[in-house]
Design a protein around this motif. Structure first.
Motif, PDB file in Angstrom:
ATOM      1  N   ASP A 103       0.831  -1.202   0.000  1.00 53.12           N
ATOM      2  CA  ASP A 103       0.000   0.000   0.000  1.00 53.12           C
ATOM      3  C   ASP A 103       0.865   1.251   0.000  1.00 53.12           C
ATOM      4  O   ASP A 103       0.595   2.210  -0.720  1.00 53.12           O
ATOM      5  N   LYS A 104       1.927   1.235   0.808  1.00 46.03           N
ATOM      6  CA  LYS A 104       2.819   2.389   0.871  1.00 46.03           C
ATOM      7  C   LYS A 104       3.519   2.598  -0.480  1.00 46.03           C
ATOM      8  O   LYS A 104       3.663   3.724  -0.945  1.00 46.03           O
ATOM      9  N   GLY A 105       3.929   1.514  -1.115  1.00 42.65           N
ATOM     10  CA  GLY A 105       4.590   1.610  -2.410  1.00 42.65           C
ATOM     11  C   GLY A 105       3.681   2.200  -3.471  1.00 42.65           C
ATOM     12  O   GLY A 105       4.101   3.036  -4.279  1.00 42.65           O
ATOM     13  N   ARG A 106       2.412   1.778  -3.492  1.00 41.18           N
ATOM     14  CA  ARG A 106       1.446   2.333  -4.442  1.00 41.18           C
ATOM     15  C   ARG A 106       1.221   3.821  -4.183  1.00 41.18           C
ATOM     16  O   ARG A 106       1.145   4.621  -5.111  1.00 41.18           O
ATOM     17  N   LYS A 107       1.141   4.209  -2.902  1.00 39.20           N
ATOM     18  CA  LYS A 107       0.945   5.616  -2.553  1.00 39.20           C
ATOM     19  C   LYS A 107       2.153   6.439  -2.997  1.00 39.20           C
ATOM     20  O   LYS A 107       2.001   7.519  -3.570  1.00 39.20           O
ATOM     21  N   LEU A 108       3.350   5.921  -2.748  1.00 36.20           N
ATOM     22  CA  LEU A 108       4.559   6.631  -3.167  1.00 36.20           C
ATOM     23  C   LEU A 108       4.622   6.764  -4.689  1.00 36.20           C
ATOM     24  O   LEU A 108       5.015   7.813  -5.216  1.00 36.20           O
ATOM     25  N   ASP A 110       2.064   6.895  -6.741  1.00 39.44           N
ATOM     26  CA  ASP A 110       1.076   7.910  -7.116  1.00 39.44           C
ATOM     27  C   ASP A 110       1.619   9.318  -6.875  1.00 39.44           C
ATOM     28  O   ASP A 110       1.447  10.214  -7.704  1.00 39.44           O
ATOM     29  N   GLU A 111       2.292   9.529  -5.726  1.00 38.44           N
ATOM     30  CA  GLU A 111       2.881  10.832  -5.415  1.00 38.44           C
ATOM     31  C   GLU A 111       3.993  11.170  -6.410  1.00 38.44           C
ATOM     32  O   GLU A 111       4.106  12.311  -6.864  1.00 38.44           O
ATOM     33  N   TYR A 112       4.794  10.176  -6.743  1.00 40.71           N
ATOM     34  CA  TYR A 112       5.880  10.373  -7.724  1.00 40.71           C
ATOM     35  C   TYR A 112       5.295  10.786  -9.074  1.00 40.71           C
ATOM     36  O   TYR A 112       5.753  11.754  -9.690  1.00 40.71           O
ATOM     37  N   ASP A 113       4.278  10.063  -9.539  1.00 41.57           N
ATOM     38  CA  ASP A 113       3.646  10.372 -10.829  1.00 41.57           C
ATOM     39  C   ASP A 113       3.063  11.781 -10.831  1.00 41.57           C
ATOM     40  O   ASP A 113       3.189  12.514 -11.818  1.00 41.57           O
ATOM     41  N   ALA A 114       2.422  12.178  -9.725  1.00 45.99           N
ATOM     42  CA  ALA A 114       1.843  13.519  -9.632  1.00 45.99           C
ATOM     43  C   ALA A 114       2.942  14.583  -9.678  1.00 45.99           C
ATOM     44  O   ALA A 114       2.788  15.628 -10.330  1.00 45.99           O
ATOM     45  N   LEU A 115       4.068  14.332  -9.027  1.00 48.96           N
ATOM     46  CA  LEU A 115       5.174  15.287  -9.029  1.00 48.96           C
ATOM     47  C   LEU A 115       5.802  15.400 -10.416  1.00 48.96           C
ATOM     48  O   LEU A 115       6.154  16.493 -10.857  1.00 48.96           O
ATOM     49  N   VAL A 116       5.908  14.291 -11.120  1.00 45.21           N
ATOM     50  CA  VAL A 116       6.438  14.324 -12.483  1.00 45.21           C
ATOM     51  C   VAL A 116       5.546  15.201 -13.359  1.00 45.21           C
ATOM     52  O   VAL A 116       6.041  16.036 -14.122  1.00 45.21           O
ATOM     53  N   VAL A 117       4.243  15.041 -13.240  1.00 46.36           N
ATOM     54  CA  VAL A 117       3.310  15.863 -14.013  1.00 46.36           C
ATOM     55  C   VAL A 117       3.475  17.333 -13.645  1.00 46.36           C
ATOM     56  O   VAL A 117       3.523  18.212 -14.506  1.00 46.36           O
ATOM     57  N   GLN A 118       3.608  17.607 -12.364  1.00 44.42           N
ATOM     58  CA  GLN A 118       3.745  18.987 -11.893  1.00 44.42           C
ATOM     59  C   GLN A 118       5.044  19.622 -12.392  1.00 44.42           C
ATOM     60  O   GLN A 118       5.067  20.800 -12.740  1.00 44.42           O
TER      61      GLN A 118
END
Length: 131
Positions: A103-108, A110-118
């Motif tokens: 679960d933590k890996g999936r959350k990380l 998702d956060e990584y993907d969002a930061l890449v987009v940003q």
């Protein structure tokens, strides 16, 4: 240190850059040559190796077709073993996906993907295409 040329200045140097580029293209060993240089800008002609396309060369197209025919023969001859291997691969990929996720890996992720987009940005480049 990217400097943007104003439109007028770019228009002013364009004819000189094009003429110099054509001289360089016709010269031997024309790789990444500066075609125009001023105090605040450089115009560079870069060459990239481009592979020929099958549909532009009859001989390559013929080879590609022969290769595809042989691949199809091999697929028909080995249809049963191929199906068994593909099924085993699919099962192993599913198992691997389950074993490598938390679960933590999936959350990380998702956060990584969002930061890449940003952080994604568009940067201008100069491309010179010669035919």
């Amino acid at each position: 240190m990217a400097t943007c040329l104003c439109s007028g200045k770019a228009k002013e140097i364009e004819p000189f850059a094009v003429l110099e580029a054509l001289d360089i293209v016709s010269a031997e060993d024309a790789r990444n040559q500066v075609v125009y240089r001023s105090d605040n800008s450089d115009v560079v002609v870069q060459f990239r190796k481009t592979k020929p396309k099958d549909d532009e060369h009859h001989e390559l197209q013929s080879f590609r077709e022969l290769i595809e025919i042989e691949q199809e023969k091999a697929k028909r001859t080995n249809a049963q073993p191929i199906a068994e291997v593909e099924k085993a691969i699919e099962l192993l990929q599913q198992m691997l996906a389950v074993l490598t996720q938390t679960d933590k890996g999936r959350k990380l992720q998702d956060e990584y993907d969002a930061l890449v987009v940003q952080l994604t940005e568009y940067k201008p480049i100069l491309a010179v295409k010669l035919k």
